[in-house]
Design a protein around this motif. Structure first.
Motif, PDB file in Angstrom:
ATOM      1  N   LEU A  85      15.129  29.956  11.245  1.00  0.00           N
ATOM      2  CA  LEU A  85      15.105  29.178  12.484  1.00  0.00           C
ATOM      3  C   LEU A  85      16.064  29.766  13.509  1.00  0.00           C
ATOM      4  O   LEU A  85      15.724  29.918  14.694  1.00  0.00           O
ATOM      5  CB  LEU A  85      15.470  27.722  12.182  1.00  0.00           C
ATOM      6  CG  LEU A  85      15.365  26.723  13.325  1.00  0.00           C
ATOM      7  CD1 LEU A  85      13.917  26.562  13.771  1.00  0.00           C
ATOM      8  CD2 LEU A  85      15.927  25.369  12.897  1.00  0.00           C
ATOM      9  N   PHE A  86      17.257  30.110  13.066  1.00  0.00           N
ATOM     10  CA  PHE A  86      18.297  30.665  13.932  1.00  0.00           C
ATOM     11  C   PHE A  86      17.840  31.984  14.562  1.00  0.00           C
ATOM     12  O   PHE A  86      17.894  32.165  15.792  1.00  0.00           O
ATOM     13  CB  PHE A  86      19.573  30.863  13.098  1.00  0.00           C
ATOM     14  CG  PHE A  86      20.729  31.472  13.837  1.00  0.00           C
ATOM     15  CD1 PHE A  86      21.066  31.061  15.112  1.00  0.00           C
ATOM     16  CD2 PHE A  86      21.502  32.461  13.247  1.00  0.00           C
ATOM     17  CE1 PHE A  86      22.140  31.606  15.792  1.00  0.00           C
ATOM     18  CE2 PHE A  86      22.577  33.024  13.908  1.00  0.00           C
ATOM     19  CZ  PHE A  86      22.898  32.597  15.185  1.00  0.00           C
ATOM     20  N   LEU A  87      17.341  32.902  13.739  1.00  0.00           N
ATOM     21  CA  LEU A  87      16.974  34.230  14.234  1.00  0.00           C
ATOM     22  C   LEU A  87      15.652  34.232  14.991  1.00  0.00           C
ATOM     23  O   LEU A  87      15.522  34.908  16.018  1.00  0.00           O
ATOM     24  CB  LEU A  87      16.922  35.224  13.072  1.00  0.00           C
ATOM     25  CG  LEU A  87      18.273  35.579  12.447  1.00  0.00           C
ATOM     26  CD1 LEU A  87      18.099  36.512  11.254  1.00  0.00           C
ATOM     27  CD2 LEU A  87      19.197  36.227  13.484  1.00  0.00           C
ATOM     28  N   SER A  88      14.671  33.477  14.522  1.00  0.00           N
ATOM     29  CA  SER A  88      13.372  33.465  15.208  1.00  0.00           C
ATOM     30  C   SER A  88      13.488  32.871  16.608  1.00  0.00           C
ATOM     31  O   SER A  88      12.872  33.363  17.554  1.00  0.00           O
ATOM     32  CB  SER A  88      12.334  32.698  14.387  1.00  0.00           C
ATOM     33  OG  SER A  88      12.740  31.361  14.179  1.00  0.00           O
ATOM     34  N   SER A  89      14.290  31.814  16.764  1.00  0.00           N
ATOM     35  CA  SER A  89      14.472  31.215  18.092  1.00  0.00           C
ATOM     36  C   SER A  89      15.215  32.160  19.027  1.00  0.00           C
ATOM     37  O   SER A  89      14.888  32.261  20.218  1.00  0.00           O
ATOM     38  CB  SER A  89      15.212  29.879  17.976  1.00  0.00           C
ATOM     39  OG  SER A  89      16.472  30.045  17.351  1.00  0.00           O
ATOM     40  N   SER A  90      16.213  32.886  18.500  1.00  0.00           N
ATOM     41  CA  SER A  90      16.931  33.841  19.357  1.00  0.00           C
ATOM     42  C   SER A  90      16.050  35.036  19.709  1.00  0.00           C
ATOM     43  O   SER A  90      16.106  35.541  20.836  1.00  0.00           O
ATOM     44  CB  SER A  90      18.217  34.305  18.663  1.00  0.00           C
ATOM     45  OG  SER A  90      17.932  34.927  17.432  1.00  0.00           O
ATOM     46  N   PHE A  91      15.196  35.486  18.765  1.00  0.00           N
ATOM     47  CA  PHE A  91      14.248  36.557  19.083  1.00  0.00           C
ATOM     48  C   PHE A  91      13.319  36.133  20.215  1.00  0.00           C
ATOM     49  O   PHE A  91      13.061  36.896  21.152  1.00  0.00           O
ATOM     50  CB  PHE A  91      13.404  36.912  17.848  1.00  0.00           C
ATOM     51  CG  PHE A  91      14.144  37.672  16.785  1.00  0.00           C
ATOM     52  CD1 PHE A  91      15.244  38.452  17.094  1.00  0.00           C
ATOM     53  CD2 PHE A  91      13.737  37.620  15.461  1.00  0.00           C
ATOM     54  CE1 PHE A  91      15.933  39.155  16.119  1.00  0.00           C
ATOM     55  CE2 PHE A  91      14.405  38.314  14.472  1.00  0.00           C
ATOM     56  CZ  PHE A  91      15.509  39.080  14.803  1.00  0.00           C
ATOM     57  N   PHE A  92      12.816  34.893  20.125  1.00  0.00           N
ATOM     58  CA  PHE A  92      11.902  34.389  21.152  1.00  0.00           C
ATOM     59  C   PHE A  92      12.599  34.342  22.512  1.00  0.00           C
ATOM     60  O   PHE A  92      12.035  34.762  23.534  1.00  0.00           O
ATOM     61  CB  PHE A  92      11.401  32.998  20.771  1.00  0.00           C
ATOM     62  CG  PHE A  92      10.510  32.367  21.802  1.00  0.00           C
ATOM     63  CD1 PHE A  92       9.153  32.673  21.849  1.00  0.00           C
ATOM     64  CD2 PHE A  92      11.022  31.467  22.729  1.00  0.00           C
ATOM     65  CE1 PHE A  92       8.333  32.093  22.808  1.00  0.00           C
ATOM     66  CE2 PHE A  92      10.206  30.886  23.687  1.00  0.00           C
ATOM     67  CZ  PHE A  92       8.851  31.198  23.726  1.00  0.00           C
ATOM     68  N   ALA A  93      13.825  33.850  22.540  1.00  0.00           N
ATOM     69  CA  ALA A  93      14.551  33.686  23.804  1.00  0.00           C
ATOM     70  C   ALA A  93      14.837  35.026  24.474  1.00  0.00           C
ATOM     71  O   ALA A  93      14.800  35.139  25.706  1.00  0.00           O
ATOM     72  CB  ALA A  93      15.850  32.928  23.555  1.00  0.00           C
ATOM     73  N   TYR A  94      15.120  36.056  23.672  1.00  0.00           N
ATOM     74  CA  TYR A  94      15.544  37.334  24.245  1.00  0.00           C
ATOM     75  C   TYR A  94      14.422  38.353  24.384  1.00  0.00           C
ATOM     76  O   TYR A  94      14.617  39.397  25.010  1.00  0.00           O
ATOM     77  CB  TYR A  94      16.695  37.921  23.413  1.00  0.00           C
ATOM     78  CG  TYR A  94      18.013  37.249  23.706  1.00  0.00           C
ATOM     79  CD1 TYR A  94      18.929  37.801  24.591  1.00  0.00           C
ATOM     80  CD2 TYR A  94      18.331  36.026  23.126  1.00  0.00           C
ATOM     81  CE1 TYR A  94      20.124  37.177  24.883  1.00  0.00           C
ATOM     82  CE2 TYR A  94      19.529  35.384  23.406  1.00  0.00           C
ATOM     83  CZ  TYR A  94      20.416  35.965  24.278  1.00  0.00           C
ATOM     84  OH  TYR A  94      21.601  35.329  24.576  1.00  0.00           O
ATOM     85  N   LEU A  95      13.241  38.061  23.819  1.00  0.00           N
ATOM     86  CA  LEU A  95      12.135  39.011  23.906  1.00  0.00           C
ATOM     87  C   LEU A  95      11.043  38.595  24.882  1.00  0.00           C
ATOM     88  O   LEU A  95      10.390  39.450  25.468  1.00  0.00           O
ATOM     89  CB  LEU A  95      11.518  39.222  22.516  1.00  0.00           C
ATOM     90  CG  LEU A  95      12.317  40.087  21.536  1.00  0.00           C
ATOM     91  CD1 LEU A  95      11.630  40.126  20.181  1.00  0.00           C
ATOM     92  CD2 LEU A  95      12.496  41.506  22.077  1.00  0.00           C
TER      93      LEU A  95
END
Length: 310
Positions: free
Chosen positions: A247-257
């Motif tokens: 959850l932590f990494l997938s949400s940050s990937f979405f926000a920055y990509l």
């Protein structure tokens, strides 16, 4: 065109400008913050006081709780104050501090979660070699490397983000100084920061793959265990950890990509909550309420406290 200087001020637009919803937002964030504060402080206290928990797993867990306290404290209290005071400004130095500490703590947390998955891999797949591999010196070096990687990444982000002049009103459509929103204010593309973001994403993705591979080995070993209780205990520790990391990494990937829209939607704001607020709140629940050793230590600490009062 305005240069970003120490006298500049940013406007954190937050979730809404409707007063009633701002109050609701402040109350919800306050409850979440207090829960995260209490949970992480309890973990730090228990893992420090109880000598039975002076093991590599709980050494890393204590570090994780320190990180979670910092991660939620650099964004949420400021957001609560702004909502209650109906005051949405943040100084240039305050914004720089948020960017630096956010990336420092978030990157350190990703690295530490990777180390924790390796600790579980060694404990379950190579139990006879556990004490030699996860010695105290090795644990200290792994933790120190995690903190160092976070600090270096934060310096790169801070230096590259604030090196570009901005155009127009310095309105940040977030409840904290988030880098994608700050980059949208720049007069021209910032190639340096885009390179740093890509390097960070490569690092995060590498950690994510390492965690996944570690847990694949862990789960394959757990499924071969003859003891049903042992399987249940291993799954109860590893599965929630894997869910929060994902959850932590997938949400940050979405926000920055994903391409940043000119007018961010409510979804963009909610996604940021998943990598700033949810992990520091969920980690204490996973590692205390669902952990038998932590429950026993909490009961022991409570009993000692009662005995002292009597």
């Amino acid at each position: 065109m305005d240069n970003l200087t120490s006298g500049s001020t940013f406007f954190l637009m937050g979730f809404t400008d409707i007063r009633e919803i701002q109050i609701l937002h402040a109350v919800l964030f306050l409850l979440i913050y207090l829960a995260a504060l209490l949970g992480n402080l309890l973990i730090i206290l228990v893992t420090t006081k109880d000598h039975c928990l002076h093991t590599p797993m709980y050494f890393f867990l204590k570090n994780l709780s320190f990180l979670d306290l910092g991660l939620i404290s650099i964004t949420v209290p400021k957001s609560i104050t702004n909502c209650l005071m109906n005051y949405n400004t943040i100084s240039f130095l305050g914004c720089v501090s948020q960017v630096f500490f956010f990336f420092s703590l978030a990157t350190t947390e990703v690295a530490l979660l990777t180390v924790m998955s390796y600790d579980r891999y060694v404990a379950i797949c190579h139990p006879l070699r556990y004490n030699s591999i996860m010695s105290h010196g090795s644990c200290v070096r792994m933790a120190a490397s995690s903190w160092l990687s976070g600090g270096l990444n934060a310096i790169l982000h801070m230096a590259s983000t604030f090196s570009t002049p901005i155009c127009g009103s310095p309105e940040v459509h977030q409840f904290f100084c988030d880098v994608p929103q700050l980059l949208s204010l720049a007069c021209s593309p910032n190639p340096g920061e885009f390179v740093v973001i890509r390097l960070s994403l490569v690092f995060d993705f590498g950690c994510f793959m390492f965690i996944d591979i570690s847990y694949i080995y862990v789960f394959s070993t757990v499924l071969r265990m003859p003891s049903r209780e042992g399987r249940a205990r291993a799954f109860s520790t590893c599965l929630p950890h894997l869910i929060v990391v994902t959850l932590f990494l997938s949400s940050s990937f979405f926000a920055y990509l994903h391409p940043l829209p000119k007018s961010p939607s409510l979804l963009d704001l909610l996604i940021s909550v998943f990598y700033t607020v949810v992990p520091p709140t969920m980690n204490p629940l996973i590692y205390s309420l669902r952990n038998k050793d932590m429950k026993t230590a909490l009961k022991k600490l409570r009993m000692n406290r009662v005995c002292q009062l009597i």
